[in-house]
Design an enzyme around this catalytic site. Structure first.
Site, PDB file in Angstrom:
ATOM      1  N   HIS A  34     -27.843   6.344  13.870  1.00 44.11           N
ATOM      2  CA  HIS A  34     -28.824   7.173  14.577  1.00 44.11           C
ATOM      3  C   HIS A  34     -29.890   7.718  13.640  1.00 44.11           C
ATOM      4  O   HIS A  34     -29.596   8.514  12.750  1.00 44.11           O
ATOM      5  CB  HIS A  34     -28.110   8.349  15.250  1.00 44.11           C
ATOM      6  CG  HIS A  34     -28.897   8.988  16.341  1.00 44.11           C
ATOM      7  ND1 HIS A  34     -28.778   8.628  17.663  1.00 44.11           N
ATOM      8  CD2 HIS A  34     -29.821   9.973  16.317  1.00 44.11           C
ATOM      9  CE1 HIS A  34     -29.587   9.373  18.406  1.00 44.11           C
ATOM     10  NE2 HIS A  34     -30.242  10.195  17.603  1.00 44.11           N
ATOM     11  N   ASP A  36     -34.025   9.205  14.173  1.00 45.68           N
ATOM     12  CA  ASP A  36     -35.045   9.543  15.166  1.00 45.68           C
ATOM     13  C   ASP A  36     -36.469   9.390  14.656  1.00 45.68           C
ATOM     14  O   ASP A  36     -37.395  10.010  15.200  1.00 45.68           O
ATOM     15  CB  ASP A  36     -34.841  10.981  15.658  1.00 45.68           C
ATOM     16  CG  ASP A  36     -33.789  11.083  16.749  1.00 45.68           C
ATOM     17  OD1 ASP A  36     -34.028  10.545  17.845  1.00 45.68           O
ATOM     18  OD2 ASP A  36     -32.733  11.686  16.501  1.00 45.68           O
ATOM     19  N   GLU A 149     -31.433   6.945  23.691  1.00 41.95           N
ATOM     20  CA  GLU A 149     -30.704   8.214  23.654  1.00 41.95           C
ATOM     21  C   GLU A 149     -30.933   8.997  24.932  1.00 41.95           C
ATOM     22  O   GLU A 149     -31.940   9.676  25.095  1.00 41.95           O
ATOM     23  CB  GLU A 149     -31.133   9.047  22.447  1.00 41.95           C
ATOM     24  CG  GLU A 149     -30.271  10.292  22.280  1.00 41.95           C
ATOM     25  CD  GLU A 149     -30.607  11.096  21.041  1.00 41.95           C
ATOM     26  OE1 GLU A 149     -29.735  11.842  20.564  1.00 41.95           O
ATOM     27  OE2 GLU A 149     -31.748  10.984  20.552  1.00 41.95           O
ATOM     28  N   HIS A 176     -28.271  13.163  27.300  1.00 40.62           N
ATOM     29  CA  HIS A 176     -28.759  13.902  26.134  1.00 40.62           C
ATOM     30  C   HIS A 176     -28.420  15.361  26.384  1.00 40.62           C
ATOM     31  O   HIS A 176     -27.279  15.678  26.741  1.00 40.62           O
ATOM     32  CB  HIS A 176     -30.257  13.658  25.883  1.00 40.62           C
ATOM     33  CG  HIS A 176     -30.701  14.200  24.559  1.00 40.62           C
ATOM     34  ND1 HIS A 176     -31.479  15.330  24.441  1.00 40.62           N
ATOM     35  CD2 HIS A 176     -30.428  13.799  23.296  1.00 40.62           C
ATOM     36  CE1 HIS A 176     -31.674  15.593  23.156  1.00 40.62           C
ATOM     37  NE2 HIS A 176     -31.052  14.682  22.444  1.00 40.62           N
ATOM     38  N   HIS A 219     -23.332  13.550  22.778  1.00 37.25           N
ATOM     39  CA  HIS A 219     -24.074  14.396  23.726  1.00 37.25           C
ATOM     40  C   HIS A 219     -23.382  14.592  25.069  1.00 37.25           C
ATOM     41  O   HIS A 219     -23.846  15.415  25.864  1.00 37.25           O
ATOM     42  CB  HIS A 219     -25.497  13.878  23.980  1.00 37.25           C
ATOM     43  CG  HIS A 219     -26.458  14.182  22.883  1.00 37.25           C
ATOM     44  ND1 HIS A 219     -26.935  15.449  22.642  1.00 37.25           N
ATOM     45  CD2 HIS A 219     -27.035  13.380  21.956  1.00 37.25           C
ATOM     46  CE1 HIS A 219     -27.773  15.422  21.619  1.00 37.25           C
ATOM     47  NE2 HIS A 219     -27.836  14.179  21.167  1.00 37.25           N
ATOM     48  N   HIS A 240     -23.638   9.651  16.753  1.00 33.57           N
ATOM     49  CA  HIS A 240     -23.936  10.736  15.814  1.00 33.57           C
ATOM     50  C   HIS A 240     -23.212  12.005  16.245  1.00 33.57           C
ATOM     51  O   HIS A 240     -23.790  12.911  16.817  1.00 33.57           O
ATOM     52  CB  HIS A 240     -25.443  10.962  15.673  1.00 33.57           C
ATOM     53  CG  HIS A 240     -26.191  11.301  16.933  1.00 33.57           C
ATOM     54  ND1 HIS A 240     -26.117  10.567  18.078  1.00 33.57           N
ATOM     55  CD2 HIS A 240     -27.057  12.314  17.206  1.00 33.57           C
ATOM     56  CE1 HIS A 240     -26.882  11.104  19.014  1.00 33.57           C
ATOM     57  NE2 HIS A 240     -27.458  12.183  18.513  1.00 33.57           N
ATOM     58  N   ASP A 310     -28.254  11.147  11.796  1.00 30.32           N
ATOM     59  CA  ASP A 310     -29.198  11.915  12.614  1.00 30.32           C
ATOM     60  C   ASP A 310     -30.426  12.362  11.831  1.00 30.32           C
ATOM     61  O   ASP A 310     -31.061  13.365  12.174  1.00 30.32           O
ATOM     62  CB  ASP A 310     -28.515  13.123  13.256  1.00 30.32           C
ATOM     63  CG  ASP A 310     -29.185  13.581  14.558  1.00 30.32           C
ATOM     64  OD1 ASP A 310     -30.126  12.897  15.019  1.00 30.32           O
ATOM     65  OD2 ASP A 310     -28.766  14.606  15.109  1.00 30.32           O
TER      66      ASP A 310
END
Length: 375
Positions: A34, A36, A149, A176, A219, A240, A310
């Site tokens: 993961h 972003d 995600e 999420h 999540h 993650h 992350d």
């Protein structure tokens, strides 16, 4: 002069790092679940790749440096220093666009990941399979995979889920930070369940199994974690997340679920984010991340743990893991702390071996579905 235990350990790690910096990561791929960066591209450039120089070390950049962008930790020189061999780049859109234009915005994020991989094709290889990952590693490129995600991106439509797969997405996080109409997110654990995993949610899981798409349970609520594992005929994973028993945050995985992960043959990719590894984020350190990794091994076994840091998705990383260059230091620390547990072979499992096995089993389930359709 007498050395205390902490200083002695630091000296050992320094000596180890100066000579090896986790040579196992030269022998086996480090796969991170993961990152972003694509969302930072959206926030900072509106997906204009001309405004992001991936080839430059951006540590002190006036836009991308961590002094100016609290969630910016990634560029090619630091990925190379971190020995990253494969990275899931995340197509994430905010929960505020659920029921609005979540799908269109998700496709835009998949588009920027593909354009990014193409622009830097001398270093990156757009990957959709285990074979792609191993081939990229052999050629010295970073395998670049796409993860979606948040189940809100599929707009509760199985046809959209199938199209996301066709666009290259190889995992979807079921939620999420918001519920979908068919699954609860982790924050309901602070109150009470709303949906749990509905019949349609179980259908989503099974369709992902059929497609060969990894079911990501980061999540989701504690109940949904367990219900999705029960619904899946393939191994699941957490892209993650860390260990709840070490840091009781609802984003982390409780021991009861870790035991189910072991039975399911899945994998938990450990999150580095300061707030998820230590109740006092200002005190978070590389040692905290090691504690989460070791706890998951204690409960679920050595075959159930991986790395999903992350980076670029949070505003604070622990001391010692400040950016994507620092992975080797974590591997060196684990081996310095407990060489009998963290043999080279076990470090290779942590780095990517466990994830590759899970992904291969997901691909195998997909093949079994396809074969049965034509019998």
């Amino acid at each position: 002069m007498k050395l205390d235990a902490g200083l002695f350990l630091i000296l050992c790690i320094t000596l180890l790092s100066s000579t090896t910096r986790s040579h196992v990561l030269d022998e086996a791929p480090l796969i991170d679940g993961h990152n972003d960066l694509p969302y930072n591209l959206y926030k900072l450039t509106e997906n204009n790749l001309d405004k992001y120089n991936f080839e430059k070390n951006l540590t002190n950049d006036p836009v991308w440096g961590s002094k100016y962008c609290k969630s910016c930790f990634t560029d090619l020189p630091r990925l190379r220093a971190g020995k990253v061999a494969a990275q899931f780049w995340v197509a994430y859109v905010d929960c505020k666009v659920q029921y609005k234009d979540a799908l269109a915005k998700t496709i835009e994020q998949i588009d920027v990941i593909k354009r990014f991989a193409k622009r830097y094709q001398n270093y990156l290889h757009l990957a959709t399979s285990t074979a792609d990952i191993t081939n990229a590693f052999a050629s010295g490129k970073i395998a670049s995979l796409i993860g979606v995600e948040g189940g809100h991106s599929m707009d509760s439509r199985l046809g959209v889920l199938r199209m996301l797969y066709d666009l290259g997405a190889r995992y979807m996080t079921l939620t999420h930070a918001c519920n979908t109409p068919w699954a609860d997110n982790s924050y309901v654990d602070d109150s009470k369940p709303v949906h749990n995993l509905t019949a349609f949610g179980r259908l989503v899981v099974r369709e992902m199994n059929r497609l060969g798409m990894l079911v990501d349970l980061s999540h989701v609520s504690h109940n949904v974690m367990n219900q999705a594992i029960d619904a899946s005929v393939a191994p699941i994973f957490f892209s993650h997340s860390s260990a709840y028993a070490v840091r009781n945050h609802n984003r982390n995985v409780q021991d009861s679920t870790l035991r189910k992960v072991k039975e399911n043959r899945g994998v938990v990719m450990v999150n580095f984010a300061s707030n998820f590894v230590n109740s006092d984020p200002l005190q978070a350190s590389i040692e905290d991340v090691a504690k989460h990794i070791n706890h998951i091994v204690n409960v679920a076994g050595i075959n159930s743990v991986g790395i999903g840091a992350d980076y670029d998705g949070v505003s604070s990383m622990p001391k010692g893991l400040e950016d994507v260059s620092k992975y080797p230091d974590l591997f060196d620390l684990l081996q310095a702390q407990n060489a009998s547990r963290w043999t080279n072979e076990n470090l290779k499992l942590l780095a990517g071996g466990n994830f590759l096995r899970v992904f291969q089993e997901v691909e195998n389930v997909c093949s079994e579905y396809t074969t049965s359709m034509f019998k």
